[in-house]
Design a protein around this motif. Structure first.
Motif, PDB file in Angstrom:
ATOM      1  N   GLN A 187       5.614  11.933   5.348  1.00 58.33           N
ATOM      2  CA  GLN A 187       4.840  12.880   4.539  1.00 58.33           C
ATOM      3  C   GLN A 187       5.560  13.249   3.259  1.00 58.33           C
ATOM      4  N   ALA A 188       6.862  13.497   3.362  1.00 59.97           N
ATOM      5  CA  ALA A 188       7.627  13.867   2.167  1.00 59.97           C
ATOM      6  C   ALA A 188       7.674  12.722   1.159  1.00 59.97           C
ATOM      7  N   ILE A 189       7.846  11.500   1.659  1.00 60.43           N
ATOM      8  CA  ILE A 189       7.908  10.333   0.756  1.00 60.43           C
ATOM      9  C   ILE A 189       6.567  10.088   0.093  1.00 60.43           C
ATOM     10  N   LEU A 190       5.478  10.133   0.861  1.00 60.74           N
ATOM     11  CA  LEU A 190       4.151   9.878   0.299  1.00 60.74           C
ATOM     12  C   LEU A 190       3.762  10.944  -0.710  1.00 60.74           C
ATOM     13  N   ASN A 191       4.154  12.189  -0.461  1.00 59.64           N
ATOM     14  CA  ASN A 191       3.851  13.268  -1.409  1.00 59.64           C
ATOM     15  C   ASN A 191       4.598  13.092  -2.737  1.00 59.64           C
ATOM     16  N   ALA A 192       5.760  12.427  -2.682  1.00 59.99           N
ATOM     17  CA  ALA A 192       6.559  12.242  -3.896  1.00 59.99           C
ATOM     18  C   ALA A 192       6.082  11.057  -4.729  1.00 59.99           C
ATOM     19  N   LEU A 193       5.215  10.223  -4.173  1.00 60.99           N
ATOM     20  CA  LEU A 193       4.751   9.025  -4.870  1.00 60.99           C
ATOM     21  C   LEU A 193       3.510   9.330  -5.703  1.00 60.99           C
ATOM     22  N   PRO A 194       3.300   8.534  -6.759  1.00 59.48           N
ATOM     23  CA  PRO A 194       2.027   8.643  -7.488  1.00 59.48           C
ATOM     24  C   PRO A 194       0.862   8.311  -6.552  1.00 59.48           C
ATOM     25  N   ILE A 195      -0.257   8.953  -6.777  1.00 57.98           N
ATOM     26  CA  ILE A 195      -1.408   8.764  -5.886  1.00 57.98           C
ATOM     27  C   ILE A 195      -1.823   7.297  -5.816  1.00 57.98           C
ATOM     28  N   ALA A 196      -1.742   6.591  -6.931  1.00 60.80           N
ATOM     29  CA  ALA A 196      -2.165   5.185  -6.961  1.00 60.80           C
ATOM     30  C   ALA A 196      -1.260   4.293  -6.115  1.00 60.80           C
ATOM     31  N   ALA A 197      -0.022   4.719  -5.880  1.00 59.18           N
ATOM     32  CA  ALA A 197       0.934   3.888  -5.141  1.00 59.18           C
ATOM     33  C   ALA A 197       0.961   4.189  -3.652  1.00 59.18           C
ATOM     34  N   VAL A 198       0.366   5.317  -3.245  1.00 61.08           N
ATOM     35  CA  VAL A 198       0.454   5.740  -1.850  1.00 61.08           C
ATOM     36  C   VAL A 198      -0.126   4.691  -0.911  1.00 61.08           C
ATOM     37  N   PHE A 199      -1.317   4.187  -1.221  1.00 57.65           N
ATOM     38  CA  PHE A 199      -1.971   3.206  -0.352  1.00 57.65           C
ATOM     39  C   PHE A 199      -1.110   1.967  -0.161  1.00 57.65           C
ATOM     40  N   TRP A 200      -0.592   1.421  -1.258  1.00 58.86           N
ATOM     41  CA  TRP A 200       0.159   0.165  -1.195  1.00 58.86           C
ATOM     42  C   TRP A 200       1.500   0.334  -0.485  1.00 58.86           C
ATOM     43  N   VAL A 201       2.189   1.427  -0.768  1.00 61.67           N
ATOM     44  CA  VAL A 201       3.474   1.662  -0.115  1.00 61.67           C
ATOM     45  C   VAL A 201       3.279   1.863   1.388  1.00 61.67           C
ATOM     46  N   LYS A 202       2.263   2.626   1.750  1.00 70.29           N
ATOM     47  CA  LYS A 202       1.995   2.900   3.166  1.00 70.29           C
ATOM     48  C   LYS A 202       1.703   1.621   3.934  1.00 70.29           C
ATOM     49  N   TRP A 203       0.820   0.797   3.396  1.00 68.11           N
ATOM     50  CA  TRP A 203       0.427  -0.393   4.144  1.00 68.11           C
ATOM     51  C   TRP A 203       1.433  -1.529   4.027  1.00 68.11           C
ATOM     52  N   PHE A 204       2.268  -1.497   2.999  1.00 63.54           N
ATOM     53  CA  PHE A 204       3.387  -2.449   2.970  1.00 63.54           C
ATOM     54  C   PHE A 204       4.360  -2.136   4.096  1.00 63.54           C
ATOM     55  N   PHE A 205       4.656  -0.851   4.281  1.00 66.67           N
ATOM     56  CA  PHE A 205       5.539  -0.456   5.381  1.00 66.67           C
ATOM     57  C   PHE A 205       4.922  -0.822   6.733  1.00 66.67           C
ATOM     58  N   VAL A 206       3.639  -0.534   6.903  1.00 68.73           N
ATOM     59  CA  VAL A 206       2.975  -0.838   8.174  1.00 68.73           C
ATOM     60  C   VAL A 206       2.997  -2.343   8.455  1.00 68.73           C
ATOM     61  N   SER A 207       2.785  -3.155   7.425  1.00 67.75           N
ATOM     62  CA  SER A 207       2.799  -4.619   7.600  1.00 67.75           C
ATOM     63  C   SER A 207       4.175  -5.102   8.031  1.00 67.75           C
ATOM     64  N   ALA A 208       5.238  -4.616   7.373  1.00 63.54           N
ATOM     65  CA  ALA A 208       6.597  -5.013   7.745  1.00 63.54           C
ATOM     66  C   ALA A 208       6.930  -4.550   9.155  1.00 63.54           C
ATOM     67  N   TYR A 209       6.533  -3.340   9.481  1.00 69.37           N
ATOM     68  CA  TYR A 209       6.798  -2.782  10.812  1.00 69.37           C
ATOM     69  C   TYR A 209       6.089  -3.600  11.890  1.00 69.37           C
ATOM     70  N   LEU A 210       4.821  -3.914  11.676  1.00 65.91           N
ATOM     71  CA  LEU A 210       4.059  -4.674  12.673  1.00 65.91           C
ATOM     72  C   LEU A 210       4.569  -6.108  12.804  1.00 65.91           C
ATOM     73  N   PHE A 211       5.033  -6.692  11.695  1.00 64.00           N
ATOM     74  CA  PHE A 211       5.586  -8.045  11.781  1.00 64.00           C
ATOM     75  C   PHE A 211       6.802  -8.066  12.710  1.00 64.00           C
ATOM     76  N   VAL A 212       7.683  -7.070  12.563  1.00 62.55           N
ATOM     77  CA  VAL A 212       8.862  -6.994  13.426  1.00 62.55           C
ATOM     78  C   VAL A 212       8.445  -6.756  14.879  1.00 62.55           C
ATOM     79  N   VAL A 213       7.439  -5.914  15.094  1.00 60.86           N
ATOM     80  CA  VAL A 213       6.954  -5.655  16.452  1.00 60.86           C
ATOM     81  C   VAL A 213       6.383  -6.924  17.077  1.00 60.86           C
TER      82      VAL A 213
END
Length: 226
Positions: A141-167
């Motif tokens: 929450q703290a990281i997403l709040n610090a990001l520009p609104i336009a970048a929130v979607f991409w940063v969030k789903w980039f993290f989710v993609s990397a996390y799921l790949f490792v899983v």
């Protein structure tokens, strides 16, 4: 530096050369990831990721169970009292390049060494993913709040993609370990039996009368390396 190398020793599993390495460790997890992202797209990306009821919490609950299994399996393999565990695998054995007397050499792994690397890697990765998910839940929450609104979607789903790949890599490697523990290590080693020369003609004649090929009766060494 040497201390860090010791702590990261379980990751040596990734340097092992073996059959179907890229399929198990890269291609299959990537396919599962793409299918999952397609499902998320169909759901219009409306999926809870963070929080007590999110994706990370669900994966964390799974990891709390399997991490103990991985460590117990590592201990069992290391102490398993079966003679063929210390034999090299038949066919194309997995190999690992190791340091040796100031240089490097290729080591053909025994069944025990390979499985120790495999379950050591799974133990390490499950601990890393679990605490990574905990940290992400706390800081997201703290990281997403610090990001520009336009970048929130991409940063969030980039993290989710990397996390799921490792899983998914963890799951595929777990299935490989289960295959090996349930079936492969219990296969008897193929042995060739030398037939006395005086008996060969009789055996050939007998087999010829019955229409059976002698080659079909000869034991064959398994070509499957691992």
């Amino acid at each position: 530096m040497r201390s860090a190398k010791r702590l990261l020793t379980p990751l040596s599993y990734l340097r092992i050369e073996r059959q179907d390495k890229w399929l198990d460790e890269l291609i299959l997890p990537l396919i599962f990831l793409l299918v999952t992202l397609f499902v998320f797209w169909l759901l219009d990306w409306k999926l809870v990721i963070f929080g007590s009821s999110g994706l990370l919490a669900g994966v964390g609950s799974y990891l709390q169970v399997v991490t103990g299994f991985y460590i117990a399996s590592l201990a069992a393999v290391a102490t398993f009292n079966q003679k063929n565990m210390d034999h090299r695998m038949e066919g194309e054995s997995p190999s690992l390049t190791v340091e040796w007397k100031g240089g490097k050499r290729e080591e053909k792994l025994t069944r025990r060494r390979f499985l120790c690397f495999l379950f050591g890697y799974l133990s390490f990765l499950s601990i890393f993913v679990y605490f990574g998910g905990v940290a992400a839940n706390l800081l997201a929450q703290a990281i997403l709040n610090a990001l520009p609104i336009a970048a929130v979607f991409w940063v969030k789903w980039f993290f989710v993609s990397a996390y799921l790949f490792v899983v998914y890599n963890l799951i595929c490697t777990t299935l490989l370990g289960l295959y090996y523990m349930t079936e492969r290590i219990h296969r008897p080693k193929s042995e060739f039996v030398e037939v006395a020369g005086d008996n060969v003609p009789e055996q050939d004649d007998a087999n010829s009368d019955q229409g059976v090929s002698t080659d079909a009766q000869a034991p064959k060494q398994s070509e499957e390396g691992w």
